[in-house]
Design a protein around this motif. Sequence first.
Motif, PDB file in Angstrom:
ATOM      1  N   ARG A  29      51.887  34.060  39.139  1.00 47.36           N
ATOM      2  CA  ARG A  29      51.760  33.405  37.836  1.00 47.36           C
ATOM      3  C   ARG A  29      50.381  32.787  37.641  1.00 47.36           C
ATOM      4  O   ARG A  29      49.924  32.615  36.509  1.00 47.36           O
ATOM      5  N   GLY A  30      49.727  32.442  38.739  1.00 46.60           N
ATOM      6  CA  GLY A  30      48.401  31.829  38.634  1.00 46.60           C
ATOM      7  C   GLY A  30      47.316  32.820  38.269  1.00 46.60           C
ATOM      8  O   GLY A  30      46.328  32.474  37.631  1.00 46.60           O
ATOM      9  N   GLY A  31      47.494  34.069  38.696  1.00 45.68           N
ATOM     10  CA  GLY A  31      46.575  35.114  38.283  1.00 45.68           C
ATOM     11  C   GLY A  31      45.572  35.532  39.341  1.00 45.68           C
ATOM     12  O   GLY A  31      45.408  34.891  40.381  1.00 45.68           O
ATOM     13  N   ALA A  32      44.909  36.649  39.045  1.00 41.63           N
ATOM     14  CA  ALA A  32      43.863  37.212  39.903  1.00 41.63           C
ATOM     15  C   ALA A  32      42.585  37.326  39.082  1.00 41.63           C
ATOM     16  O   ALA A  32      42.628  37.706  37.908  1.00 41.63           O
ATOM     17  N   TYR A  33      41.444  37.013  39.712  1.00 42.83           N
ATOM     18  CA  TYR A  33      40.187  36.921  38.974  1.00 42.83           C
ATOM     19  C   TYR A  33      39.047  37.569  39.757  1.00 42.83           C
ATOM     20  O   TYR A  33      38.955  37.429  40.976  1.00 42.83           O
ATOM     21  N   ALA A  34      38.175  38.265  39.031  1.00 42.81           N
ATOM     22  CA  ALA A  34      36.989  38.883  39.630  1.00 42.81           C
ATOM     23  C   ALA A  34      36.031  39.268  38.516  1.00 42.81           C
ATOM     24  O   ALA A  34      36.449  39.527  37.380  1.00 42.81           O
ATOM     25  N   LYS A  35      34.754  39.297  38.835  1.00 44.45           N
ATOM     26  CA  LYS A  35      33.720  39.704  37.877  1.00 44.45           C
ATOM     27  C   LYS A  35      33.781  38.881  36.586  1.00 44.45           C
ATOM     28  O   LYS A  35      33.727  39.414  35.476  1.00 44.45           O
ATOM     29  N   ASN A  36      33.922  37.571  36.729  1.00 45.67           N
ATOM     30  CA  ASN A  36      33.940  36.650  35.590  1.00 45.67           C
ATOM     31  C   ASN A  36      35.051  36.961  34.596  1.00 45.67           C
ATOM     32  O   ASN A  36      34.914  36.699  33.398  1.00 45.67           O
ATOM     33  N   SER A  37      36.147  37.523  35.079  1.00 41.72           N
ATOM     34  CA  SER A  37      37.216  37.882  34.156  1.00 41.72           C
ATOM     35  C   SER A  37      38.512  38.104  34.925  1.00 41.72           C
ATOM     36  O   SER A  37      38.619  37.775  36.111  1.00 41.72           O
ATOM     37  N   PHE A  38      39.495  38.664  34.233  1.00 40.09           N
ATOM     38  CA  PHE A  38      40.779  38.993  34.844  1.00 40.09           C
ATOM     39  C   PHE A  38      41.339  40.213  34.118  1.00 40.09           C
ATOM     40  O   PHE A  38      40.811  40.650  33.092  1.00 40.09           O
ATOM     41  N   VAL A  45      42.443  46.108  42.210  1.00 44.45           N
ATOM     42  CA  VAL A  45      42.109  46.504  43.579  1.00 44.45           C
ATOM     43  C   VAL A  45      42.348  45.333  44.531  1.00 44.45           C
ATOM     44  O   VAL A  45      42.903  45.498  45.624  1.00 44.45           O
ATOM     45  N   GLY A  46      41.950  44.132  44.117  1.00 47.66           N
ATOM     46  CA  GLY A  46      42.140  42.959  44.961  1.00 47.66           C
ATOM     47  C   GLY A  46      43.601  42.690  45.260  1.00 47.66           C
ATOM     48  O   GLY A  46      43.975  42.402  46.406  1.00 47.66           O
ATOM     49  N   VAL A  47      44.453  42.793  44.241  1.00 43.35           N
ATOM     50  CA  VAL A  47      45.891  42.577  44.433  1.00 43.35           C
ATOM     51  C   VAL A  47      46.458  43.637  45.377  1.00 43.35           C
ATOM     52  O   VAL A  47      47.267  43.337  46.267  1.00 43.35           O
ATOM     53  N   PHE A  48      46.024  44.883  45.199  1.00 42.35           N
ATOM     54  CA  PHE A  48      46.510  45.959  46.070  1.00 42.35           C
ATOM     55  C   PHE A  48      46.111  45.707  47.527  1.00 42.35           C
ATOM     56  O   PHE A  48      46.941  45.820  48.440  1.00 42.35           O
TER      57      PHE A  48
END
Length: 350
Positions: A29-38, A45-48
């Motif tokens: 629920r908090g989310g995944a973030y990369a490259k100044n975005s989501f 890829v990060g979640v995988f």
Amino acid sequence: MIEMVSQGLATMEVTLKHSGSLFMYAGNRGGAYAKNSFGNIYTAVGVFVLGRLFREAWGREAPKMQAEFNDCLEKNRISISMELVTAVLGDHGQRPKDDYAVITAVTELGHGKPQFYSTPKLIEFCRKWRLPTNHVWLFSTRKSATSFFAAYDALCEEGTATSVCKVLGEIADISVRGSKDHVIVQGEILEGLVARIVSRESSVQMEVLRNFQQPSLDGGDSDLGLSLREIYAANRSDEKQQIKALLENAGSSLCSDHCDWFGNSGLDAQSRNADRSVVTHFLQAHPMDYATKKLQEMIRLMKKRNLPAAFKCYWNYQKIDSLSNDNLYYKMVIHVHKDSAFRRYQQEMR
């Protein structure tokens, strides 16, 4: 640095720089973030990769532990940052032998002042969840600190991971091995080292951790499913299909909600941008907690000093079903355009 160590004011900590991209994760629920975005290919890829790390570490117990991990992050408002190293998001000097991640920071917002975990506490957290940690060397005397910089000067041009790790292990006062061997997972080409000043207590705490064995990995004989590179190759022509396949293979225990990538309730991901007035309303609102107050102060200062940054708000699709006129949820991305903004901000805070 040498003087601070010599005077007993601090210890110098050195870690390897794994060559990848910054990826942050705060739970399902908090989310995944990369490259100044989501909601992009980098976060998918990060979640995988994170899901695969759990399967490697926990085997059949992985789904259960993934759910417990998400629950821990969300209850304590924890965000983990990691160096995401893959062969599919662009090479950084050498194509890595494996696709993996190394935890570099843990931040606990809790319900008061944010807390950045010290390296010993970070390692303790990672060992509890069997997450990958970096190799750490501590230099707590003038002799060892001076030796480090001499070694750096000698090795900075031609040193490889093997030679650098060997030398640092010989001159450091304390050395704690990482759970990911750079030579095995990435290769001999080393992007660099990260040196920073930490408290003297780190030496005592790290000494205790050094005597504990690395947690065992139970997923060695398990079927881990398709690899990242296999999924990419099978869906090479369609990025949305790549994202869909990655999230599905990560497993619903880790990522059950895909709305950050594909939208929700008939709204696609492209319509997620909120009105620009949201930032203005946020700055005018009465803060309900310490973290909100400090965030407002930071944004006001950045705007007042015209620091090169953009403040973008998006609808939080994960809470779209609970929206009402007086109960709106957003995600804010602060995109810093120039590194000089960090230096200027620090000067203002002094």
